[in-house]
Scaffold this motif. Sequence first.
Motif, PDB file in Angstrom:
ATOM      1  N   HIS A 117       0.889  -1.154   0.000  1.00 61.01           N
ATOM      2  CA  HIS A 117       0.000   0.000   0.000  1.00 61.01           C
ATOM      3  C   HIS A 117       0.931   1.209   0.000  1.00 61.01           C
ATOM      4  CE1 HIS A 117      -3.746  -2.265   1.155  1.00 61.01           C
ATOM      5  NE2 HIS A 117      -2.807  -3.175   1.179  1.00 61.01           N
ATOM      6  N   ILE A 118       0.769   2.089  -0.972  1.00 65.67           N
ATOM      7  CA  ILE A 118       1.788   3.095  -1.267  1.00 65.67           C
ATOM      8  C   ILE A 118       1.238   4.503  -1.136  1.00 65.67           C
ATOM      9  CG2 ILE A 118       3.353   3.952  -3.067  1.00 65.67           C
ATOM     10  CD1 ILE A 118       3.199   0.975  -4.189  1.00 65.67           C
ATOM     11  N   ASN A 119       1.967   5.323  -0.406  1.00 61.89           N
ATOM     12  CA  ASN A 119       1.660   6.742  -0.331  1.00 61.89           C
ATOM     13  C   ASN A 119       2.880   7.499  -0.847  1.00 61.89           C
ATOM     14  OD1 ASN A 119      -0.483   8.528   0.408  1.00 61.89           O
ATOM     15  ND2 ASN A 119       0.840   9.323   2.005  1.00 61.89           N
ATOM     16  N   VAL A 120       2.668   8.332  -1.858  1.00 59.38           N
ATOM     17  CA  VAL A 120       3.764   9.045  -2.511  1.00 59.38           C
ATOM     18  C   VAL A 120       3.786  10.501  -2.041  1.00 59.38           C
ATOM     19  CG1 VAL A 120       4.620   9.919  -4.732  1.00 59.38           C
ATOM     20  CG2 VAL A 120       3.812   7.562  -4.540  1.00 59.38           C
ATOM     21  N   SER A 121       4.962  10.961  -1.662  1.00 61.78           N
ATOM     22  CA  SER A 121       5.177  12.376  -1.341  1.00 61.78           C
ATOM     23  C   SER A 121       5.467  13.105  -2.645  1.00 61.78           C
ATOM     24  CB  SER A 121       6.376  12.521  -0.394  1.00 61.78           C
ATOM     25  OG  SER A 121       6.144  11.801   0.787  1.00 61.78           O
ATOM     26  N   PHE A 122       4.619  14.069  -2.976  1.00 60.04           N
ATOM     27  CA  PHE A 122       4.731  14.752  -4.269  1.00 60.04           C
ATOM     28  C   PHE A 122       4.228  16.180  -4.060  1.00 60.04           C
ATOM     29  CE2 PHE A 122       3.352  15.297  -8.820  1.00 60.04           C
ATOM     30  CZ  PHE A 122       4.576  15.036  -9.397  1.00 60.04           C
ATOM     31  N   ASP A 123       5.103  17.168  -4.183  1.00 64.14           N
ATOM     32  CA  ASP A 123       4.785  18.506  -3.700  1.00 64.14           C
ATOM     33  C   ASP A 123       4.497  19.574  -4.748  1.00 64.14           C
ATOM     34  OD1 ASP A 123       5.238  17.756  -0.936  1.00 64.14           O
ATOM     35  OD2 ASP A 123       7.319  17.611  -1.529  1.00 64.14           O
ATOM     36  N   SER A 124       4.582  19.243  -6.006  1.00 69.24           N
ATOM     37  CA  SER A 124       4.257  20.247  -7.015  1.00 69.24           C
ATOM     38  C   SER A 124       3.987  19.574  -8.352  1.00 69.24           C
ATOM     39  CB  SER A 124       5.403  21.251  -7.187  1.00 69.24           C
ATOM     40  OG  SER A 124       5.072  22.185  -8.202  1.00 69.24           O
ATOM     41  N   LEU A 125       3.068  20.180  -9.101  1.00 67.41           N
ATOM     42  CA  LEU A 125       2.763  19.714 -10.453  1.00 67.41           C
ATOM     43  C   LEU A 125       3.566  20.498 -11.487  1.00 67.41           C
ATOM     44  CD1 LEU A 125      -1.090  19.461  -9.957  1.00 67.41           C
ATOM     45  CD2 LEU A 125       0.561  17.574 -10.022  1.00 67.41           C
ATOM     46  N   GLN A 126       4.386  21.440 -11.009  1.00 64.82           N
ATOM     47  CA  GLN A 126       5.241  22.247 -11.875  1.00 64.82           C
ATOM     48  C   GLN A 126       6.680  21.761 -11.737  1.00 64.82           C
ATOM     49  OE1 GLN A 126       3.513  24.448 -13.719  1.00 64.82           O
ATOM     50  NE2 GLN A 126       1.727  23.799 -12.537  1.00 64.82           N
ATOM     51  N   LYS A 127       7.285  21.392 -12.853  1.00 67.05           N
ATOM     52  CA  LYS A 127       8.644  20.838 -12.840  1.00 67.05           C
ATOM     53  C   LYS A 127       9.615  21.704 -12.030  1.00 67.05           C
ATOM     54  CE  LYS A 127      12.519  19.869 -15.989  1.00 67.05           C
ATOM     55  NZ  LYS A 127      12.982  18.574 -15.474  1.00 67.05           N
ATOM     56  N   LYS A 128       9.650  22.981 -12.318  1.00 64.58           N
ATOM     57  CA  LYS A 128      10.614  23.870 -11.656  1.00 64.58           C
ATOM     58  C   LYS A 128      10.384  23.923 -10.141  1.00 64.58           C
ATOM     59  CE  LYS A 128      12.576  28.485 -11.887  1.00 64.58           C
ATOM     60  NZ  LYS A 128      12.299  29.885 -12.103  1.00 64.58           N
ATOM     61  N   VAL A 164       0.995  15.849   0.037  1.00 68.08           N
ATOM     62  CA  VAL A 164       1.557  17.123  -0.380  1.00 68.08           C
ATOM     63  C   VAL A 164       1.967  17.888   0.872  1.00 68.08           C
ATOM     64  CG1 VAL A 164       1.094  19.320  -1.536  1.00 68.08           C
ATOM     65  CG2 VAL A 164      -0.024  17.226  -2.331  1.00 68.08           C
ATOM     66  N   CYS A 165       3.174  18.388   0.874  1.00 70.59           N
ATOM     67  CA  CYS A 165       3.607  19.261   1.964  1.00 70.59           C
ATOM     68  C   CYS A 165       3.341  20.694   1.492  1.00 70.59           C
ATOM     69  CB  CYS A 165       5.089  19.044   2.260  1.00 70.59           C
ATOM     70  SG  CYS A 165       5.652  19.974   3.681  1.00 70.59           S
ATOM     71  N   LEU A 174      -2.546  24.153  -4.638  1.00 67.21           N
ATOM     72  CA  LEU A 174      -3.390  23.175  -3.943  1.00 67.21           C
ATOM     73  C   LEU A 174      -4.699  22.867  -4.683  1.00 67.21           C
ATOM     74  CD1 LEU A 174      -2.630  23.948  -0.197  1.00 67.21           C
ATOM     75  CD2 LEU A 174      -1.721  22.113  -1.635  1.00 67.21           C
ATOM     76  N   PRO A 175      -5.393  23.857  -5.242  1.00 66.07           N
ATOM     77  CA  PRO A 175      -6.594  23.498  -6.027  1.00 66.07           C
ATOM     78  C   PRO A 175      -6.257  22.586  -7.216  1.00 66.07           C
ATOM     79  CG  PRO A 175      -6.606  25.834  -5.497  1.00 66.07           C
ATOM     80  CD  PRO A 175      -5.251  25.314  -5.102  1.00 66.07           C
ATOM     81  N   ASP A 176      -5.115  22.865  -7.874  1.00 62.57           N
ATOM     82  CA  ASP A 176      -4.696  22.005  -8.992  1.00 62.57           C
ATOM     83  C   ASP A 176      -4.384  20.588  -8.511  1.00 62.57           C
ATOM     84  OD1 ASP A 176      -4.945  24.163 -10.700  1.00 62.57           O
ATOM     85  OD2 ASP A 176      -2.823  24.717 -10.575  1.00 62.57           O
ATOM     86  N   PHE A 177      -3.811  20.484  -7.313  1.00 60.36           N
ATOM     87  CA  PHE A 177      -3.523  19.171  -6.745  1.00 60.36           C
ATOM     88  C   PHE A 177      -4.801  18.387  -6.501  1.00 60.36           C
ATOM     89  CE2 PHE A 177       1.001  19.342  -5.772  1.00 60.36           C
ATOM     90  CZ  PHE A 177       1.292  17.997  -5.856  1.00 60.36           C
ATOM     91  N   ILE A 178      -5.821  19.080  -5.996  1.00 61.44           N
ATOM     92  CA  ILE A 178      -7.111  18.418  -5.767  1.00 61.44           C
ATOM     93  C   ILE A 178      -7.647  17.890  -7.097  1.00 61.44           C
ATOM     94  CG2 ILE A 178      -9.496  18.708  -4.950  1.00 61.44           C
ATOM     95  CD1 ILE A 178      -7.318  18.901  -2.708  1.00 61.44           C
ATOM     96  N   SER A 179      -7.584  18.713  -8.129  1.00 60.20           N
ATOM     97  CA  SER A 179      -8.049  18.290  -9.463  1.00 60.20           C
ATOM     98  C   SER A 179      -7.226  17.111  -9.989  1.00 60.20           C
ATOM     99  CB  SER A 179      -7.960  19.450 -10.457  1.00 60.20           C
ATOM    100  OG  SER A 179      -8.803  20.493 -10.044  1.00 60.20           O
ATOM    101  N   PHE A 180      -5.904  17.215  -9.846  1.00 55.64           N
ATOM    102  CA  PHE A 180      -4.996  16.152 -10.290  1.00 55.64           C
ATOM    103  C   PHE A 180      -5.342  14.827  -9.604  1.00 55.64           C
ATOM    104  CE2 PHE A 180      -0.861  13.956  -9.409  1.00 55.64           C
ATOM    105  CZ  PHE A 180      -0.488  13.647 -10.706  1.00 55.64           C
ATOM    106  N   CYS A 181      -5.520  14.865  -8.295  1.00 58.37           N
ATOM    107  CA  CYS A 181      -5.834  13.643  -7.542  1.00 58.37           C
ATOM    108  C   CYS A 181      -7.233  13.146  -7.849  1.00 58.37           C
ATOM    109  CB  CYS A 181      -5.638  13.876  -6.043  1.00 58.37           C
ATOM    110  SG  CYS A 181      -3.893  14.060  -5.620  1.00 58.37           S
ATOM    111  N   ASN A 182      -8.175  14.055  -8.089  1.00 60.32           N
ATOM    112  CA  ASN A 182      -9.516  13.637  -8.512  1.00 60.32           C
ATOM    113  C   ASN A 182      -9.474  12.934  -9.853  1.00 60.32           C
ATOM    114  OD1 ASN A 182     -10.786  14.544  -6.206  1.00 60.32           O
ATOM    115  ND2 ASN A 182     -11.469  16.477  -7.112  1.00 60.32           N
ATOM    116  N   GLU A 183      -8.675  13.475 -10.783  1.00 57.71           N
ATOM    117  CA  GLU A 183      -8.524  12.839 -12.111  1.00 57.71           C
ATOM    118  C   GLU A 183      -7.947  11.435 -11.979  1.00 57.71           C
ATOM    119  OE1 GLU A 183      -6.364  15.326 -14.901  1.00 57.71           O
ATOM    120  OE2 GLU A 183      -7.592  17.058 -14.281  1.00 57.71           O
ATOM    121  N   VAL A 188      -5.715  12.625  -1.456  1.00 57.52           N
ATOM    122  CA  VAL A 188      -4.562  13.508  -1.261  1.00 57.52           C
ATOM    123  C   VAL A 188      -4.550  13.928   0.207  1.00 57.52           C
ATOM    124  CG1 VAL A 188      -5.838  15.560  -2.028  1.00 57.52           C
ATOM    125  CG2 VAL A 188      -3.339  15.570  -2.075  1.00 57.52           C
ATOM    126  N   TYR A 189      -3.360  13.930   0.786  1.00 59.12           N
ATOM    127  CA  TYR A 189      -3.185  14.306   2.189  1.00 59.12           C
ATOM    128  C   TYR A 189      -2.303  15.526   2.272  1.00 59.12           C
ATOM    129  CZ  TYR A 189      -5.006   9.655   2.870  1.00 59.12           C
ATOM    130  OH  TYR A 189      -5.810   8.546   2.823  1.00 59.12           O
TER     131      TYR A 189
END
Length: 189
Positions: A117-128, A164-165, A174-183, A188-189
């Motif tokens: 069971h895997i939880n990934v730490s991932f803090d941005s949808l923007q490469k930079k 997400v930290c 954060l709104p984009d993260f919600i959308s990303f995780c919904n997709e 998302v935590y």
Amino acid sequence: LNSNHYPSVMEFELSNVCNLECEMCSGDFSSLIRSKREKLPPLEIAYDTEFVNQLEEFIPFLDEVKFYGGEPFLIEIYYEIWERIMKINPKVRISVQTNATVLNNRVKRILENTNFHINVSFDSLQKKTYESIRINAAFERTLENLNWFREYAQVRNTFFGISVCAMQQNWRELPDFISFCNELNVPVY
């Protein structure tokens, strides 16, 4: 012996070995930060094969085993424990918190023979932004691995989530993260 005399859940945080130097982290959880940023000697690992041997008695009775780091997929003793779990109780729930930067044949073999069971730490949808927070990580590769882990969990009907930290560098996302995780249909935590 009666299973009532044994724990059903164990948590391991045995090493700080990590390949990243995340902005928000410290040397307690990253060997690289400890050596480079904090200029401190490595933490000694107090656990060995004898410790793993002692765990064998408990493994048959476990429902869940949690692994934290550092980066769990870089911690050697975890592989020893996972190998024992594979032999003794392969159905036990193995929970890991990972940065999703390590995905090789060794990791895949362990995952394919156990119940991760895997939880990934991932803090941005923007490469930079991502690469400025998760120092030493490559955005595209991490995203590719994240998707592999998600598919693994889907196929095996195990848990997959994203953590997400939230901080100054990424709070606007954060709104984009919600959308990303919904997709992706993942929590998302």
